[in-house]
Design an enzyme around this catalytic site. Sequence first.
Site, PDB file in Angstrom:
ATOM      1  N   ALA A 159       8.324  15.615  17.799  1.00 11.87           N
ATOM      2  CA  ALA A 159       8.636  14.002  17.965  1.00 11.87           C
ATOM      3  C   ALA A 159       9.186  13.844  16.496  1.00 11.87           C
ATOM      4  CB  ALA A 159       7.324  12.995  18.425  1.00 11.87           C
TER       5      ALA A 159
ATOM      6  N   ALA B 270      10.231   9.834  14.280  1.00 10.51           N
ATOM      7  CA  ALA B 270      10.283   8.389  14.299  1.00 10.51           C
ATOM      8  C   ALA B 270      10.572   8.146  13.035  1.00 10.51           C
ATOM      9  CB  ALA B 270       8.964   7.736  14.660  1.00 10.51           C
ATOM     10  N   SER B 271      10.678   6.646  12.668  1.00 10.22           N
ATOM     11  CA  SER B 271      11.328   6.125  11.555  1.00 10.22           C
ATOM     12  C   SER B 271      10.258   6.619  10.080  1.00 10.22           C
ATOM     13  CB  SER B 271      11.402   4.697  11.391  1.00 10.22           C
ATOM     14  OG  SER B 271      10.307   4.090  11.721  1.00 10.22           O
ATOM     15  N   LEU B 272       9.043   6.372  10.450  1.00 16.86           N
ATOM     16  CA  LEU B 272       7.907   7.097   9.382  1.00 16.86           C
ATOM     17  C   LEU B 272       7.752   8.532   9.196  1.00 16.86           C
ATOM     18  CD1 LEU B 272       5.127   4.401   9.708  1.00 16.86           C
ATOM     19  CD2 LEU B 272       7.494   4.160   8.556  1.00 16.86           C
ATOM     20  N   GLY B 273       8.068   9.242   9.997  1.00 17.26           N
ATOM     21  CA  GLY B 273       7.959  10.680  10.019  1.00 17.26           C
ATOM     22  C   GLY B 273       8.165  11.537  11.076  1.00 17.26           C
TER      23      GLY B 273
ATOM     24  N   VAL C 174       6.762  15.187  13.669  1.00 24.22           N
ATOM     25  CA  VAL C 174       5.588  16.027  13.735  1.00 24.22           C
ATOM     26  C   VAL C 174       6.090  17.399  14.316  1.00 24.22           C
ATOM     27  CG1 VAL C 174       3.803  16.278  15.185  1.00 24.22           C
ATOM     28  CG2 VAL C 174       4.192  14.229  14.755  1.00 24.22           C
TER      29      VAL C 174
ATOM     30  N   LYS D 249       2.262  16.565  10.682  1.00 28.78           N
ATOM     31  CA  LYS D 249       2.919  15.414  10.447  1.00 28.78           C
ATOM     32  C   LYS D 249       3.280  15.006   9.049  1.00 28.78           C
ATOM     33  CE  LYS D 249       2.262  10.340  11.655  1.00 28.78           C
ATOM     34  NZ  LYS D 249       1.276   9.273  12.135  1.00 28.78           N
TER      35      LYS D 249
ATOM     36  N   ASP E  98      -2.846   0.108  18.202  1.00 33.24           N
ATOM     37  CA  ASP E  98      -1.425   0.587  18.798  1.00 33.24           C
ATOM     38  C   ASP E  98      -1.516   1.432  19.898  1.00 33.24           C
ATOM     39  OD1 ASP E  98       1.225   0.347  19.067  1.00 33.24           O
ATOM     40  OD2 ASP E  98       1.870   1.766  17.460  1.00 33.24           O
TER      41      ASP E  98
END
Length: 558
Positions: free
Chosen positions: A139, A141-144, A146, A160, A295
């Site tokens: 996966a 995403a904008s932060l990191g 995996v 991660k 979340d």
Amino acid sequence: MAVLVSSKQYRWNRERYSRWRRSLDIWAFVLRFLAAQWLYEKSWSYRGGATPEKRANRRRRIAIWVRENLLDLGPTFIKVGQLFSTRADIFPAEYVEELSKLQDQVPAFSLEQVAQIIETDLGKPLEKLFLNFEATPLAAASLGQVHRAELPTGETVVVKVQRPGLRQLFNIDLAIVKDIAYYFQNHPRWGPGRDWLGIYEECYRILFEEIDYLNEGRNADEFRRNFRDVPWLKVPRVYWRYCSARVLTLEYLPGIKISHYSALDAAGLDRKRIAELNARAYLEQVLNHGFFHADPHPGNIAVDPDGSLIFYDFGMMGRIHPQTKEKLVQTLMSIVERDADGVIESLVELKALVPQGDMGPVRRSLQYVLDNLLDQPFEMQSIGTISEDLYALAYDQPFRFPATFTFVMRAFSTLEGLGRGLDRDFQFFSIATPYALQMMDNRSNGDLLGQLGRQAAKMSNSALSLPRRVEETLTKIERGDLVVRSRSLETERLLRRLSAQQVSGNYHILTGSFLICGTILLVSGYGWLSLLAGILAGVTGWRGWRVWQKHERFERMF
């Protein structure tokens, strides 16, 4: 397993950033938003006149535009937007709904960058730390992102890794956001009654906590300890030897995404049981542990082949202190008793409501919500409906919902939606009722003498203070300081009519004056100046007509 990400390239997706370019991009978005809000307030910007339906449609379009632009602006603003989706006391319901949809799917960064970060933080090359490391991320995403890997001991893990340059981007963006907060704090329309600098400080704290992977690892360990005796809930174990502030290595616990209903059916799993376990897990977190996942969207919850729940991603967590929990129970009891004064008192103690000189309008609005909220039995209530009522009540009112409260409400709404997707007969409150009753019973039974003492003290204080209050009232009457507030609808309508007539008359006087000037100029041979005077006469005449039409619509409402 290949990762599905957007093919779109973003300007922020780089290791080095220009502060001036970022300032230009961010302020351009802010100014365009303010322009859209200015037009939203102007009735002449609507074709055929402004109506509630047209205004609602435009709010929706602006909210969608804001969500899309926050995604373009990158990680900082994606997270800020997600945090703003919890602030129904600031933004209309359309904004809250659209911002809650912010889920970032962005291009993955290269394996070379991943290896460089891991080697810098852990002190060894990638090949010496792991027997195998998959190049394609599970996966992104904008932060990191995996990656799946294998330790020298043979255990399969997920690693991660934080996106390169993320902290530098946060520092640049948040400095600009602070300037924006100062601007909005002093804005005549958006500033009064809102603590934009306080909101900025809260965002700053939450964002930097979320990109600290050591903090996330500690959260995962605490969450796992809280559920260590629960066989139907699993949490990945943290491998601390392979962790740093930018690298987090966790046990590999694959499962079926909780919202992948067809896969759950194919695996022979009981969807009704999964919905119940998911609700019970969150109620345990909020009501018993006081430490909850802030979340819980479907991407962060999976189901093991044996039917157990698996929780992921512990970067954003919430805490409820015992004193806060006690006040929440007090609020709940006042809601059940339909006691608006009790609800207001407990919300003020929770700092969710700012006390004002005249709380009458707030009390009446709250009483209306309570009277309509409890028409059905408690266990048949809908979290979504309650949230909508609360958000409608909070907007442009002195309510200031704390982040913890809004995180809980949003999580409950998400869980209710998941539950109904899993089981069409799912009722969240039917599962929550025993927990709430247990908390209220514990509060009433465990502290009965204390409650009696508090009630006796309250009554005695009221009795003792009564003579003083009567004396103060008489003194105010003697001095002429007592202000009696009354409201007469007929008087208000008469004053409004007189005001409209005065304003409309002023515009008509201006219209006549411009027409006379235009006529004189035309006769004197000044054609262009007479045309200008005619245009001004048309504008003032139209404005006078609009004022009167607005007043007539108001009259028809009563």
